[in-house]
Design a protein around this motif. Sequence first.
Motif, mmCIF file in Angstrom:
data_model
loop_
_atom_site.group_PDB
_atom_site.id
_atom_site.type_symbol
_atom_site.label_atom_id
_atom_site.label_comp_id
_atom_site.label_asym_id
_atom_site.label_seq_id
_atom_site.Cartn_x
_atom_site.Cartn_y
_atom_site.Cartn_z
ATOM 1 N N ILE A 108 0.668 -1.209 -0.186
ATOM 2 C CA ILE A 108 -0.070 -0.095 -0.022
ATOM 3 C C ILE A 108 0.893 1.395 -0.001
ATOM 4 O O ILE A 108 0.475 2.255 -0.653
ATOM 5 C CB ILE A 108 -0.995 -0.047 1.258
ATOM 6 N N SER A 109 1.924 1.378 0.815
ATOM 7 C CA SER A 109 2.905 2.468 0.892
ATOM 8 C C SER A 109 3.454 2.677 -0.513
ATOM 9 O O SER A 109 3.539 3.765 -0.869
ATOM 10 C CB SER A 109 3.889 2.334 1.828
ATOM 11 N N TYR A 110 3.958 1.449 -1.088
ATOM 12 C CA TYR A 110 4.696 1.729 -2.454
ATOM 13 C C TYR A 110 3.420 2.230 -3.431
ATOM 14 O O TYR A 110 3.832 3.166 -4.307
ATOM 15 C CB TYR A 110 5.032 0.346 -2.900
ATOM 16 N N ASP A 158 11.874 4.118 1.522
ATOM 17 C CA ASP A 158 11.571 5.419 0.455
ATOM 18 C C ASP A 158 9.954 5.422 0.170
ATOM 19 O O ASP A 158 9.416 6.556 0.142
ATOM 20 C CB ASP A 158 12.251 5.078 -0.964
ATOM 21 N N THR A 159 9.266 4.221 0.215
ATOM 22 C CA THR A 159 7.982 4.384 -0.094
ATOM 23 C C THR A 159 7.350 5.136 1.355
ATOM 24 O O THR A 159 5.818 5.215 1.315
ATOM 25 C CB THR A 159 7.308 3.001 -0.264
ATOM 26 N N GLY A 160 7.970 5.283 2.324
ATOM 27 C CA GLY A 160 7.469 5.987 3.516
ATOM 28 C C GLY A 160 7.998 7.112 4.101
ATOM 29 O O GLY A 160 8.143 7.415 5.146
ATOM 30 N N ALA A 161 8.787 7.857 3.260
ATOM 31 C CA ALA A 161 9.577 8.803 3.403
ATOM 32 C C ALA A 161 8.723 10.218 3.412
ATOM 33 O O ALA A 161 9.172 11.034 4.389
ATOM 34 C CB ALA A 161 10.820 8.975 2.479
ATOM 35 N N THR A 162 7.927 10.425 2.720
ATOM 36 C CA THR A 162 7.097 11.586 2.449
ATOM 37 C C THR A 162 5.715 11.674 2.793
ATOM 38 O O THR A 162 5.145 10.394 2.471
ATOM 39 C CB THR A 162 7.499 12.457 1.182
ATOM 40 N N PRO A 163 4.959 12.683 3.258
ATOM 41 C CA PRO A 163 3.483 12.453 3.391
ATOM 42 C C PRO A 163 3.019 12.482 2.187
ATOM 43 O O PRO A 163 3.427 12.880 1.035
ATOM 44 C CB PRO A 163 2.922 13.708 4.105
ATOM 45 N N PRO A 164 1.656 11.870 1.959
ATOM 46 C CA PRO A 164 0.844 11.214 2.939
ATOM 47 C C PRO A 164 1.232 9.833 3.333
ATOM 48 O O PRO A 164 0.974 9.260 4.240
ATOM 49 C CB PRO A 164 -0.485 10.978 2.366
ATOM 50 N N GLU A 165 2.132 9.109 2.344
ATOM 51 C CA GLU A 165 2.289 7.773 2.598
ATOM 52 C C GLU A 165 3.190 7.487 3.735
ATOM 53 O O GLU A 165 3.283 6.501 4.263
ATOM 54 C CB GLU A 165 3.375 7.428 1.414
ATOM 55 N N SER A 166 3.979 8.381 4.244
ATOM 56 C CA SER A 166 4.784 8.212 5.375
ATOM 57 C C SER A 166 3.980 7.952 6.695
ATOM 58 O O SER A 166 4.008 7.188 7.454
ATOM 59 C CB SER A 166 5.672 9.489 5.764
ATOM 60 N N CYS A 167 2.562 8.858 6.811
ATOM 61 C CA CYS A 167 1.738 8.425 7.791
ATOM 62 C C CYS A 167 1.071 7.051 7.701
ATOM 63 O O CYS A 167 1.124 6.383 9.008
ATOM 64 C CB CYS A 167 0.681 9.553 7.509
ATOM 65 N N VAL A 168 0.783 6.605 6.303
ATOM 66 C CA VAL A 168 0.325 5.324 6.416
ATOM 67 C C VAL A 168 1.332 4.198 6.667
ATOM 68 O O VAL A 168 1.062 3.304 7.264
ATOM 69 C CB VAL A 168 -0.098 5.021 4.865
ATOM 70 N N PHE A 169 2.751 4.478 6.193
ATOM 71 C CA PHE A 169 3.642 3.408 6.529
ATOM 72 C C PHE A 169 3.822 3.597 8.007
ATOM 73 O O PHE A 169 4.282 2.492 8.425
ATOM 74 C CB PHE A 169 5.010 4.047 5.738
ATOM 75 N N GLN A 207 1.829 9.189 -5.992
ATOM 76 C CA GLN A 207 2.375 10.671 -5.578
ATOM 77 C C GLN A 207 3.547 11.114 -6.344
ATOM 78 O O GLN A 207 3.913 12.110 -6.179
ATOM 79 C CB GLN A 207 2.643 10.801 -4.258
ATOM 80 N N ARG A 208 4.172 10.024 -7.004
ATOM 81 C CA ARG A 208 5.448 10.400 -7.778
ATOM 82 C C ARG A 208 6.562 10.718 -6.954
ATOM 83 O O ARG A 208 7.348 11.417 -7.130
ATOM 84 C CB ARG A 208 5.322 11.509 -8.952
ATOM 85 N N ASP A 209 6.719 10.148 -5.764
ATOM 86 C CA ASP A 209 7.725 10.346 -4.719
ATOM 87 C C ASP A 209 8.527 9.357 -4.755
ATOM 88 O O ASP A 209 9.804 9.660 -4.338
ATOM 89 C CB ASP A 209 6.966 10.185 -3.239
ATOM 90 N N VAL A 210 8.405 8.179 -5.502
ATOM 91 C CA VAL A 210 9.547 7.245 -5.697
ATOM 92 C C VAL A 210 9.380 6.834 -7.204
ATOM 93 O O VAL A 210 8.684 6.967 -7.997
ATOM 94 C CB VAL A 210 9.070 6.002 -4.924
ATOM 95 N N ASP A 211 10.520 6.197 -7.682
ATOM 96 C CA ASP A 211 10.545 5.308 -9.103
ATOM 97 C C ASP A 211 9.779 4.195 -9.206
ATOM 98 O O ASP A 211 9.733 3.435 -7.919
ATOM 99 C CB ASP A 211 12.088 5.311 -9.267
ATOM 100 N N VAL A 212 9.526 3.862 -10.243
ATOM 101 C CA VAL A 212 8.727 2.603 -10.341
ATOM 102 C C VAL A 212 9.602 1.266 -10.248
ATOM 103 O O VAL A 212 9.014 0.461 -9.541
ATOM 104 C CB VAL A 212 8.064 2.547 -11.875
ATOM 105 N N ILE A 213 10.625 1.520 -10.637
ATOM 106 C CA ILE A 213 11.619 0.316 -10.432
ATOM 107 C C ILE A 213 12.352 0.403 -9.107
ATOM 108 O O ILE A 213 13.275 1.043 -8.884
ATOM 109 C CB ILE A 213 12.597 0.216 -11.391
ATOM 110 N N LEU A 214 11.896 -0.517 -8.409
ATOM 111 C CA LEU A 214 12.871 -0.932 -7.128
ATOM 112 C C LEU A 214 13.058 0.354 -6.275
ATOM 113 O O LEU A 214 14.412 0.599 -5.882
ATOM 114 C CB LEU A 214 13.642 -1.867 -7.333
#
Length: 238
Positions: A25-27, A45-56, A33-40
Amino acid sequence: MFWFMQGTCFLPTFLVIWSSSTFIISYIIALFQRDVDVILPYISDTGATPPESCVFGFMSTITAFAAFATMYAEYKFVGRVHERTGSVSPRLNKVSFGFGVVSCIGMCLVATFQETTVMPVHDLGALLFFVSGVIYTFLQSVISYRGLPYECPKSVCCFRVFFSGLAAIAVIPTIACAIPVGTSKLHWDTSDKDYSLHIASVTCEWITTFSFVFFFLTYIREFQQFKLKMTVNLTEYS
């Protein structure tokens, strides 16, 4: 009665489903949100910035407590089964549980301290999580073999050895390739200097993490055999 309601089976079942959902889910959120690259990307990294950081952070904390509950149940089960047989020493059981607790603490640190804000604490938490987690799975594999035939079938023991071995092999390049990179940037290009090291480290990190997930998956059948009961003793004060 449904299979996941037998014994204490719900503990590892919930842990496997919830932990897998945490990473996926975080990924997905970070990707949209385009906060990480698609590949690996790194899992962190998938929980470094909001809103995914809150979920992570929220889901990882629950994962850590679920892992602790599962490890504690396994610790009590092993102790009870082998208190008469003597096939597994209480010390080995305690040491294994101790490394499991340290791994859970490491996960809580990873969930609480994002890599882009407090990187030293985050890296310490990741190190504790991966190294202690690998040692825990290895010791549990040893306990499983020593406990034959009282605990789980030999086929399950083989699966535990496989996943603990896979985690042990993968965790080495995870750490070794991450050290020379030494950066927390979220976007990478194939022309970047340390891109190959980054990809190797990230790939092995995902392998290590899901090796843990599949290791706990082997607990499900075993946990159908027992239940935990809480006893409350009241002390009267004069």
